[in-house]
Design a protein around this motif. Sequence first.
Motif, PDB file in Angstrom:
ATOM      1  N   SER A 212       0.830  -1.211   0.000  1.00  0.00           N
ATOM      2  CA  SER A 212       0.000   0.000   0.000  1.00  0.00           C
ATOM      3  C   SER A 212       0.857   1.251   0.000  1.00  0.00           C
ATOM      4  CB  SER A 212      -0.927  -0.005   1.221  1.00  0.00           C
ATOM      5  OG  SER A 212      -1.859  -1.064   1.146  1.00  0.00           O
ATOM      6  N   LEU A 213       1.950   1.228   0.771  1.00  0.00           N
ATOM      7  CA  LEU A 213       2.868   2.367   0.773  1.00  0.00           C
ATOM      8  C   LEU A 213       3.489   2.566  -0.609  1.00  0.00           C
ATOM      9  CD1 LEU A 213       4.646   1.974   4.213  1.00  0.00           C
ATOM     10  CD2 LEU A 213       3.550   4.060   3.384  1.00  0.00           C
ATOM     11  N   ALA A 214       3.903   1.464  -1.225  1.00  0.00           N
ATOM     12  CA  ALA A 214       4.469   1.572  -2.565  1.00  0.00           C
ATOM     13  C   ALA A 214       3.435   2.120  -3.537  1.00  0.00           C
ATOM     14  CB  ALA A 214       4.957   0.198  -3.036  1.00  0.00           C
ATOM     15  N   GLY A 215       2.210   1.606  -3.440  1.00  0.00           N
ATOM     16  CA  GLY A 215       1.150   2.090  -4.322  1.00  0.00           C
ATOM     17  C   GLY A 215       0.856   3.555  -4.116  1.00  0.00           C
ATOM     18  N   PHE A 216       0.916   4.004  -2.861  1.00  0.00           N
ATOM     19  CA  PHE A 216       0.673   5.422  -2.581  1.00  0.00           C
ATOM     20  C   PHE A 216       1.744   6.292  -3.238  1.00  0.00           C
ATOM     21  CE2 PHE A 216       1.461   9.135   0.216  1.00  0.00           C
ATOM     22  CZ  PHE A 216       0.282   9.815  -0.032  1.00  0.00           C
ATOM     23  N   TYR A 217       2.999   5.913  -3.069  1.00  0.00           N
ATOM     24  CA  TYR A 217       4.070   6.709  -3.662  1.00  0.00           C
ATOM     25  C   TYR A 217       4.015   6.684  -5.189  1.00  0.00           C
ATOM     26  CZ  TYR A 217       6.450   7.760   0.727  1.00  0.00           C
ATOM     27  OH  TYR A 217       6.756   8.256   1.969  1.00  0.00           O
ATOM     28  N   LEU A 218       3.635   5.554  -5.757  1.00  0.00           N
ATOM     29  CA  LEU A 218       3.481   5.501  -7.211  1.00  0.00           C
ATOM     30  C   LEU A 218       2.343   6.412  -7.672  1.00  0.00           C
ATOM     31  CD1 LEU A 218       3.994   1.677  -7.890  1.00  0.00           C
ATOM     32  CD2 LEU A 218       5.562   3.551  -8.452  1.00  0.00           C
ATOM     33  N   GLY A 219       1.269   6.448  -6.868  1.00  0.00           N
ATOM     34  CA  GLY A 219       0.173   7.367  -7.184  1.00  0.00           C
ATOM     35  C   GLY A 219       0.622   8.816  -7.110  1.00  0.00           C
ATOM     36  N   CYS A 220       1.461   9.116  -6.108  1.00  0.00           N
ATOM     37  CA  CYS A 220       2.010  10.472  -6.001  1.00  0.00           C
ATOM     38  C   CYS A 220       2.833  10.817  -7.236  1.00  0.00           C
ATOM     39  CB  CYS A 220       2.890  10.580  -4.758  1.00  0.00           C
ATOM     40  SG  CYS A 220       2.020  10.450  -3.187  1.00  0.00           S
ATOM     41  N   ALA A 221       3.651   9.853  -7.661  1.00  0.00           N
ATOM     42  CA  ALA A 221       4.497  10.086  -8.837  1.00  0.00           C
ATOM     43  C   ALA A 221       3.652  10.345 -10.077  1.00  0.00           C
ATOM     44  CB  ALA A 221       5.404   8.872  -9.055  1.00  0.00           C
ATOM     45  N   GLN A 222       2.605   9.543 -10.254  1.00  0.00           N
ATOM     46  CA  GLN A 222       1.749   9.726 -11.427  1.00  0.00           C
ATOM     47  C   GLN A 222       1.065  11.089 -11.402  1.00  0.00           C
ATOM     48  OE1 GLN A 222       1.537   7.116 -13.948  1.00  0.00           O
ATOM     49  NE2 GLN A 222       1.031   9.060 -14.936  1.00  0.00           N
ATOM     50  N   MET A 223       0.663  11.527 -10.211  1.00  0.00           N
ATOM     51  CA  MET A 223       0.020  12.839 -10.078  1.00  0.00           C
ATOM     52  C   MET A 223       1.002  13.955 -10.443  1.00  0.00           C
ATOM     53  SD  MET A 223      -1.735  14.569  -6.704  1.00  0.00           S
ATOM     54  CE  MET A 223      -2.804  13.164  -6.480  1.00  0.00           C
ATOM     55  N   GLU A 224       2.252  13.826 -10.001  1.00  0.00           N
ATOM     56  CA  GLU A 224       3.255  14.847 -10.324  1.00  0.00           C
ATOM     57  C   GLU A 224       3.453  14.948 -11.834  1.00  0.00           C
ATOM     58  OE1 GLU A 224       4.463  16.970  -8.405  1.00  0.00           O
ATOM     59  OE2 GLU A 224       4.226  16.159  -6.382  1.00  0.00           O
ATOM     60  N   ILE A 225       3.382  13.809 -12.502  1.00  0.00           N
ATOM     61  CA  ILE A 225       3.565  13.799 -13.963  1.00  0.00           C
ATOM     62  C   ILE A 225       2.333  14.354 -14.668  1.00  0.00           C
ATOM     63  CG2 ILE A 225       3.806  12.302 -15.982  1.00  0.00           C
ATOM     64  CD1 ILE A 225       5.522  10.442 -14.172  1.00  0.00           C
ATOM     65  N   ASP A 226       1.171  13.833 -14.322  1.00  0.00           N
ATOM     66  CA  ASP A 226      -0.056  14.191 -15.039  1.00  0.00           C
ATOM     67  C   ASP A 226      -0.469  15.635 -14.810  1.00  0.00           C
ATOM     68  OD1 ASP A 226      -0.187  11.641 -16.012  1.00  0.00           O
ATOM     69  OD2 ASP A 226      -1.646  10.927 -14.552  1.00  0.00           O
ATOM     70  N   GLU A 227      -0.315  16.117 -13.584  1.00  0.00           N
ATOM     71  CA  GLU A 227      -0.831  17.447 -13.251  1.00  0.00           C
ATOM     72  C   GLU A 227       0.222  18.551 -13.342  1.00  0.00           C
ATOM     73  OE1 GLU A 227      -3.106  17.619  -9.683  1.00  0.00           O
ATOM     74  OE2 GLU A 227      -4.162  15.734 -10.073  1.00  0.00           O
ATOM     75  N   TYR A 228       1.490  18.204 -13.118  1.00  0.00           N
ATOM     76  CA  TYR A 228       2.504  19.266 -13.023  1.00  0.00           C
ATOM     77  C   TYR A 228       3.713  19.034 -13.937  1.00  0.00           C
ATOM     78  CZ  TYR A 228      -0.195  19.838  -8.737  1.00  0.00           C
ATOM     79  OH  TYR A 228      -1.216  19.987  -7.842  1.00  0.00           O
ATOM     80  N   LYS A 229       3.777  17.886 -14.604  1.00  0.00           N
ATOM     81  CA  LYS A 229       4.958  17.519 -15.399  1.00  0.00           C
ATOM     82  C   LYS A 229       6.231  17.618 -14.568  1.00  0.00           C
ATOM     83  CE  LYS A 229       2.963  19.116 -19.803  1.00  0.00           C
ATOM     84  NZ  LYS A 229       3.189  19.954 -20.992  1.00  0.00           N
ATOM     85  N   ALA A 230       6.104  17.359 -13.271  1.00  0.00           N
ATOM     86  CA  ALA A 230       7.233  17.466 -12.344  1.00  0.00           C
ATOM     87  C   ALA A 230       7.932  16.115 -12.250  1.00  0.00           C
ATOM     88  CB  ALA A 230       6.747  17.935 -10.972  1.00  0.00           C
ATOM     89  N   TYR A 231       8.734  15.824 -13.249  1.00  0.00           N
ATOM     90  CA  TYR A 231       9.375  14.510 -13.318  1.00  0.00           C
ATOM     91  C   TYR A 231      10.439  14.316 -12.233  1.00  0.00           C
ATOM     92  CZ  TYR A 231       7.036  13.169 -17.631  1.00  0.00           C
ATOM     93  OH  TYR A 231       6.086  12.803 -18.564  1.00  0.00           O
ATOM     94  N   ASP A 232      11.025  15.413 -11.755  1.00  0.00           N
ATOM     95  CA  ASP A 232      12.012  15.278 -10.683  1.00  0.00           C
ATOM     96  C   ASP A 232      11.343  14.802  -9.389  1.00  0.00           C
ATOM     97  OD1 ASP A 232      10.574  17.638 -10.591  1.00  0.00           O
ATOM     98  OD2 ASP A 232      12.225  18.848  -9.799  1.00  0.00           O
ATOM     99  N   LYS A 233      10.189  15.389  -9.068  1.00  0.00           N
ATOM    100  CA  LYS A 233       9.454  14.950  -7.878  1.00  0.00           C
ATOM    101  C   LYS A 233       8.875  13.552  -8.078  1.00  0.00           C
ATOM    102  CE  LYS A 233       8.196  19.534  -6.153  1.00  0.00           C
ATOM    103  NZ  LYS A 233       7.071  20.443  -5.775  1.00  0.00           N
ATOM    104  N   ALA A 234       8.462  13.265  -9.304  1.00  0.00           N
ATOM    105  CA  ALA A 234       7.939  11.932  -9.599  1.00  0.00           C
ATOM    106  C   ALA A 234       9.012  10.878  -9.356  1.00  0.00           C
ATOM    107  CB  ALA A 234       7.443  11.868 -11.040  1.00  0.00           C
ATOM    108  N   LEU A 235      10.225  11.190  -9.768  1.00  0.00           N
ATOM    109  CA  LEU A 235      11.325  10.245  -9.578  1.00  0.00           C
ATOM    110  C   LEU A 235      11.586  10.010  -8.091  1.00  0.00           C
ATOM    111  CD1 LEU A 235      13.518   8.490 -10.820  1.00  0.00           C
ATOM    112  CD2 LEU A 235      15.010  10.523 -10.863  1.00  0.00           C
ATOM    113  N   GLN A 236      11.541  11.054  -7.300  1.00  0.00           N
ATOM    114  CA  GLN A 236      11.737  10.895  -5.856  1.00  0.00           C
ATOM    115  C   GLN A 236      10.679   9.975  -5.267  1.00  0.00           C
ATOM    116  OE1 GLN A 236      11.761  14.838  -4.137  1.00  0.00           O
ATOM    117  NE2 GLN A 236      13.529  15.496  -5.332  1.00  0.00           N
TER     118      GLN A 236
END
Length: 368
Positions: A212-236
């Motif tokens: 669940s923790l992994a899924g949450f962080y992956l969801g965060c990464a996808q949100m950074e990409i889809d909404e902000y194109k923030a690939y650096d934060k997505a990578l983190q």
Amino acid sequence: MLEAADYLLESGNADAAALLYQKGGHLAKALEMALSSGLYDVLDSIAEAIDQDANPGLMARCAEAFISAGHHAKAVQLLVRARQPERALDLLLNHDVPLTDELAEALTPEKKPDNADSRSAVLMRIAQAAKRQGMYHLACKKYTQAGDRLKAMRALVKSGDTEKIVFFAGVSKQREVYIMAANYLRTLDWRANPDYLKNILNFYTKAGAADSLAGFYLGCAQMEIDEYKAYDKALQAMQEAAKHLSRSRASDRETQIRVLEQHCDRIRRFNAAQGMLAADPAGGVTIYQQLLQEVPEQQDNMPDVRLGDIYGLLVEWCYQQGNMEQAMQLLQQMANRCLAPQMYLPDAIVSEVCQATGAAIPDNLPPQ
């Protein structure tokens, strides 16, 4: 008074006669008259006057009369007073009689050393009635008293009472309850509320829910990409997901980790290429072209570089260099791959490129 009641009865005024019999203390007689004449207002008055300790049988007869007349809510109250709570609960459930906190307590059996199982069964039925009627806090209370904290949390989640959901998870200290609370908080705007984010991570951690923790962080990464194109934060975020995946017990854990690392590698290269365009444009463009070949058009459920973002950066770079022909070729490639340019580029750039080249791209592409 009794003579007056007899006279009224002989005169055909059963309503008034029944009231006088009641006032004279002849409740049984008054009850018989009310029952035989269908005088439910009088019957209600008689029921209020009956001593439930001295005359539980009369109270039960009143309840039966109200049941026959379809007055189920009143019958439930009378059955409770007649010490027939199980019958009252059956009636309440079968006829959707409105439940109140006071009635729920009256239906709850007293706790005794030898009635734990039967008491829990009744509490579960009361909770079910409360949940069905949208009384989620009451349902939570009764499920908790019955010892079922999972159903209690499900009811509480339906209430949407975030403060109580967080509190209940904290005091319950059960893995499944922690996970339900965290899953609920994920549906809220946790980005705007640091406490929500803190509790999500805290509850998943206490539950030992690595997946669940992994899924949450992956969801965060996808949100950074889809909404902000923030690939650096997505990578983190993806790197955090990888840490938790390494503790997962899933049978396909190694496969997931391998795929995630491939995606992280593409994002690292994408980020590096962005920084190279100014100092080493040829190197940056080469990386972008390689990524266009590598990134699958049908992407899996892990965050990855979006094809549209690669094309978008290449078009912008060509536009800035004044190379409108190359920019147009890239826009046409986007169209061929069903990528709508307006999703990845400013409208002004697309318009200027089209105007400069005298070409056009389809305007009915589906949004990606």
